[in-house]
Motif scaffolding. Structure first.
Motif, short mmCIF file in Angstrom:
data_model
loop_
_atom_site.label_atom_id
_atom_site.label_comp_id
_atom_site.label_asym_id
_atom_site.label_seq_id
_atom_site.Cartn_x
_atom_site.Cartn_y
_atom_site.Cartn_z
N GLY A 58 16.39 4.76 6.32
CA GLY A 58 15.01 4.85 6.80
C GLY A 58 13.96 4.29 5.86
N LYS A 59 12.75 4.79 6.08
CA LYS A 59 11.57 4.29 5.37
C LYS A 59 11.69 4.46 3.85
N LEU A 60 12.16 5.63 3.41
CA LEU A 60 12.29 5.87 1.98
C LEU A 60 13.21 4.84 1.34
N GLY A 61 14.35 4.60 1.95
CA GLY A 61 15.29 3.62 1.42
C GLY A 61 14.70 2.23 1.36
N MET A 62 13.97 1.86 2.40
CA MET A 62 13.33 0.54 2.43
C MET A 62 12.31 0.41 1.30
N LEU A 63 11.52 1.46 1.07
CA LEU A 63 10.51 1.42 0.01
C LEU A 63 11.16 1.38 -1.38
N LEU A 64 12.20 2.19 -1.58
CA LEU A 64 12.89 2.18 -2.87
C LEU A 64 13.53 0.82 -3.13
N ASN A 65 14.14 0.25 -2.13
CA ASN A 65 14.77 -1.07 -2.28
C ASN A 65 13.71 -2.14 -2.56
N THR A 66 12.59 -2.06 -1.88
CA THR A 66 11.50 -3.03 -2.10
C THR A 66 10.98 -2.91 -3.53
N MET A 67 10.79 -1.67 -4.01
CA MET A 67 10.31 -1.49 -5.38
C MET A 67 11.34 -1.99 -6.38
N TYR A 68 12.60 -1.76 -6.11
CA TYR A 68 13.67 -2.28 -6.96
C TYR A 68 13.58 -3.80 -7.06
N GLU A 69 13.44 -4.46 -5.92
CA GLU A 69 13.36 -5.93 -5.90
C GLU A 69 12.11 -6.44 -6.61
N ILE A 70 11.00 -5.75 -6.45
CA ILE A 70 9.76 -6.13 -7.15
C ILE A 70 9.97 -6.07 -8.65
N ARG A 71 10.56 -4.97 -9.14
CA ARG A 71 10.83 -4.83 -10.58
C ARG A 71 11.84 -5.86 -11.05
N LEU A 72 12.91 -6.05 -10.30
CA LEU A 72 13.97 -6.99 -10.66
C LEU A 72 13.42 -8.39 -10.85
N ASN A 73 12.47 -8.77 -10.01
CA ASN A 73 11.92 -10.12 -10.03
C ASN A 73 10.60 -10.24 -10.80
N GLY A 74 10.19 -9.18 -11.48
CA GLY A 74 8.98 -9.22 -12.30
C GLY A 74 7.71 -9.42 -11.50
N GLU A 117 5.53 -7.00 -10.42
CA GLU A 117 4.67 -5.82 -10.44
C GLU A 117 3.20 -6.15 -10.26
N ASP A 118 2.81 -7.38 -10.61
CA ASP A 118 1.41 -7.79 -10.45
C ASP A 118 0.95 -7.73 -8.99
N LEU A 119 1.89 -7.78 -8.07
CA LEU A 119 1.54 -7.65 -6.65
C LEU A 119 0.85 -6.32 -6.36
N LEU A 120 1.15 -5.31 -7.17
CA LEU A 120 0.63 -3.96 -6.91
C LEU A 120 -0.66 -3.65 -7.65
N VAL A 121 -1.05 -4.50 -8.59
CA VAL A 121 -2.19 -4.18 -9.46
C VAL A 121 -3.49 -3.97 -8.69
N ILE A 124 0.85 -1.20 0.00
CA ILE A 124 0.00 0.00 0.00
C ILE A 124 0.88 1.24 0.00
N GLU A 125 1.93 1.23 0.83
CA GLU A 125 2.82 2.38 0.90
C GLU A 125 3.55 2.61 -0.42
N LEU A 126 3.88 1.57 -1.15
CA LEU A 126 4.55 1.74 -2.44
C LEU A 126 3.67 2.52 -3.41
N LYS A 127 2.36 2.41 -3.26
CA LYS A 127 1.45 3.13 -4.13
C LYS A 127 1.08 4.51 -3.60
N SER A 128 1.19 4.72 -2.30
CA SER A 128 0.76 5.99 -1.73
C SER A 128 1.90 6.93 -1.33
N PHE A 129 3.07 6.37 -0.98
CA PHE A 129 4.20 7.20 -0.54
C PHE A 129 4.82 7.87 -1.75
N LYS A 130 4.97 9.18 -1.68
CA LYS A 130 5.49 9.93 -2.81
C LYS A 130 6.96 10.29 -2.60
#
Length: 73
Positions: free
Chosen positions: A44-60, A62-66, A8-14
């Motif tokens: 912190g939180k920003l780094g954790m979210l960026l890293n999580t999004m990186y891993e989601i993209r790296l591993n294909g 993205e459907d988790l966020l749909v 949820i935070e990946l979609k709402s955190f700017k």
């Protein structure tokens, strides 16, 4: 196990600064995430979210966020 609230935070955190300021983390371009990976994610939180999004993209995964709908402000 991943905490579902992170999705949820990946979609709402700017992104708070830079060229993509104001853009939700999930919409950041892949090359920007790769750049952060090479330079080091912020603390912190920003780094954790960026890293999580990186891993989601790296591993294909993205459907988790749909089907995730961020809360309305």
């Amino acid at each position: 196990m991943m905490d579902p609230s992170i999705l949820i935070e990946l979609k709402s955190f700017k992104m708070p600064f830079g060229k993509y300021k104001g853009m939700p983390i999930c919409k950041l371009p892949e090359n920007y995430l790769v750049w952060f990976k090479s330079k080091g994610f912020p603390e912190g939180k920003l780094g954790m979210l960026l890293n999580t999004m990186y891993e989601i993209r790296l591993n294909g995964l993205e459907d988790l966020l749909v089907r995730i709908t961020p809360p309305r402000s």
